[in-house]
Design an enzyme around this catalytic site. Structure first.
Site, mmCIF file in Angstrom:
data_model
loop_
_atom_site.group_PDB
_atom_site.id
_atom_site.type_symbol
_atom_site.label_atom_id
_atom_site.label_comp_id
_atom_site.label_asym_id
_atom_site.label_seq_id
_atom_site.Cartn_x
_atom_site.Cartn_y
_atom_site.Cartn_z
ATOM 1 N N CYS A 79 -101.794 90.281 91.870
ATOM 2 C CA CYS A 79 -101.817 89.484 91.052
ATOM 3 C C CYS A 79 -100.281 90.129 90.544
ATOM 4 O O CYS A 79 -99.242 89.744 90.889
ATOM 5 C CB CYS A 79 -102.694 89.739 89.975
ATOM 6 S SG CYS A 79 -102.495 88.583 88.822
ATOM 7 N N HIS A 167 -107.432 87.176 93.166
ATOM 8 C CA HIS A 167 -107.673 88.723 92.983
ATOM 9 C C HIS A 167 -109.187 88.866 94.360
ATOM 10 O O HIS A 167 -110.241 88.257 94.214
ATOM 11 C CB HIS A 167 -108.599 89.031 91.787
ATOM 12 C CG HIS A 167 -107.691 89.338 90.623
ATOM 13 N ND1 HIS A 167 -107.433 90.356 90.242
ATOM 14 C CD2 HIS A 167 -107.252 88.356 90.018
ATOM 15 C CE1 HIS A 167 -106.319 90.413 89.383
ATOM 16 N NE2 HIS A 167 -106.152 89.218 89.029
ATOM 17 N N GLU A 169 -110.970 91.470 94.878
ATOM 18 C CA GLU A 169 -111.837 92.339 94.568
ATOM 19 C C GLU A 169 -113.043 91.713 93.828
ATOM 20 O O GLU A 169 -114.009 92.666 93.731
ATOM 21 C CB GLU A 169 -111.265 93.697 93.709
ATOM 22 C CG GLU A 169 -110.747 93.163 92.457
ATOM 23 C CD GLU A 169 -109.300 92.576 92.125
ATOM 24 O OE1 GLU A 169 -108.628 92.736 91.423
ATOM 25 O OE2 GLU A 169 -108.931 91.988 93.330
#
Length: 510
Positions: A79, A167, A169
């Site tokens: 990002c 993202h 994660e």
């Protein structure tokens, strides 16, 4: 440990999630502020740049020195990190026409690219940004796009540098773990050897070397963290570990005797100290939450210091501090985070306690602590115990604290927790407890008017306590618990259930 990942934090709310996802791959990761990169990074085999609330176009945007990293080590920029690589390395970042936030699907994926292995067109990803990469950095090679984000993933030719606008994660990126595996294992060549057994072996060896024949004092709380820390130290130094379990008068019903007996059964060298009268006397008349916390913390240190002096030649104080405690204490800019509540296990000791600190669990997240405890054969009832606040029932009794109020809340809490266990709900809840509210309400019992206390029940689901949502307990269960509390606990005539999430609320009421 040479097989490590360095995560540079730019202030993203997801930074801890990056570390957790990496560790779920059995690879050790460590978070550092972007402006405090270690001088020697030879132990790190790969680097990840986090997202950020900042824009790379802003004058005060985080601007790290990547001279020892970019082009020299495998680098994954997420990002903000990806936008940083583009904006300052020959590309172009501009405001998005619309804010790109939420679910998206990959509309194209470059073939025969190791980074994108087993990630197909249509795979869901999670976006969270207001800027977008209009032009890739110098030597940038496009790897993936979505319908709205053309440059969703890229690599830089001649380097092991990769950038992604989404993202990996977060849970909503369905192939996020696969992508991290592609980067860390297949590209960076890291070994997946960060396991509980490996941690135990390494930590016990390090503790033996660090402590030698010195004596260590540890304050046990009954919780998972201090218990696992105690067992690791016990393995390393045996009877040179002196554990102290203090009853502050604010524990759960029968907890002092039950937990003390359990610790003794584990072979620990532990001493119980009943200081309940001392704590209650010090708390008399105090109603402000922070004041109560500080009083409880101060008296605990006084009691602990008194007992510590009885251990001749003690050199160390052991604490059950875990990794999130340390991460939360420093923001991405290196300054202190906003204080929501003071924590009992972070902040050091008074100067007069001349003890060195040892924290066996300071590298672990809560779920990792439990896995380590399981690997050394600890009782499941200890490892599965819900988190309990350091100040105990002192912050679950709103307003001033009296012995009578503590007794009432202990009975209420015992009924609630025992009922969760009997109905198979305890292990489905991350944390549960009861609050005694500073209000009386009118009721009727046996055709007579009552004017008694109201209690609030609280049960939440969470991973690490950073965020939490209330648990939708069955109505029949809540009805039965409410009836039991009102019928069995004298002084309570009303029960309510807290359906607030964190944020905006906190798990505890004080």
């Amino acid at each position: 440990m040479h097989n490590q990942v360095l995560i540079l934090d730019f202030g993203s709310q997801y930074t801890q999630l990056i570390a957790r996802r990496v560790r779920e791959l059995n690879i050790y990761s460590e978070i550092k502020p972007y402006n405090k990169i270690p001088e020697d990074i030879s132990r790190f085999k790969a680097v990840i740049l986090s997202g950020s609330p900042f824009s790379v176009r802003a004058e005060d945007a985080p601007h790290p020195d990547l001279s020892q990293i970019k082009g020299k080590k495998p680098l994954l920029a997420i990002c903000y990190g990806a936008q940083y690589l583009a904006h300052f390395k020959g590309g172009n970042v501009a405001p998005s026409a619309t804010r790109e936030y939420g679910r998206a699907k990959l509309s194209s994926v470059a073939p025969n690219e190791t980074f994108m292995k087993n990630i197909a067109v249509g795979s869901q990803v999670w976006m969270s940004h207001s800027d977008t990469i209009k032009q890739l950095p110098t030597k940038g090679v496009l790897l993936a796009s979505t319908h709205d984000v053309v440059n969703a993933a890229f690599r830089i030719e001649g380097e092991q540098s990769y950038g992604i606008q989404f993202h990996p994660e977060v849970y909503h990126t369905k192939d996020g773990t696969q992508l991290l595996h592609n980067f860390l294992v297949d590209i960076a060549g890291l070994k997946q050897d960060w396991t509980p057994d490996a941690f135990v072996e390494t930590t016990v060896t390090e503790l033996k070397t660090k402590i030698g024949d010195d004596k260590v004092i540890l304050g046990l709380s009954g919780g998972v963290d201090s218990s696992v820390a105690a067992m690791l130290l016990h393995r390393a130094i045996g009877k040179n570990l002196h554990c102290i379990f203090v009853n502050n008068g604010l524990l759960r019903k029968n907890e002092y005797h039950d937990v003390l007996e359990q610790y003794q059964g584990m072979g620990l060298n532990v001493k119980g100290v009943d200081a309940s009268a001392r704590f209650l006397e010090a708390l008399e008349g105090a109603s402000d939450p922070e004041k109560k916390r500080k009083i409880i913390g101060r008296v605990f240190i006084e009691v602990f210091d008194d007992e510590a002096h009885k251990v001749a030649n003690a050199k160390w104080l052991a604490q059950g501090t875990i990794y999130p405690d340390r991460i939360e204490s420093v923001s991405a800019s290196g300054g202190p985070s906003a204080t929501i509540k003071s924590h009992h296990n972070v902040g050091g000791l008074p100067d007069y306690m001349k003890l060195k600190i040892v924290e066996p669990l300071h590298l672990l997240f809560k779920d990792e602590v439990r896995r380590v405890g399981k690997s050394i054969g600890m009782d499941a009832t200890i490892l599965g115990r819900h988190p309990f606040p350091g100040p105990g029932l002192g912050i679950r009794i709103l307003g001033d604290i009296t012995k009578e109020k503590v007794s009432i809340l202990q009975e209420v809490d015992a009924i609630f927790i025992d009922s969760l266990k009997k109905n198979g709900l305890y292990d489905k809840v991350w944390q549960a407890g009861a609050m005694l509210l500073p209000v009386n309400s009118v009721g009727v019992m046996g055709d007579e008017r009552t004017y008694e206390k109201c209690v609030a029940l609280r049960a939440v689901e969470s991973t690490d306590g950073m965020t939490a949502d209330w648990v939708n307990l069955p109505y029949e269960f809540l009805q039965k618990v409410s009836n039991d509390i009102i019928n069995k606990v004298k002084g309570v005539n009303r029960v309510v259930y807290d359906i607030s999430s964190k944020p905006p609320a906190t798990i505890e009421w004080e």
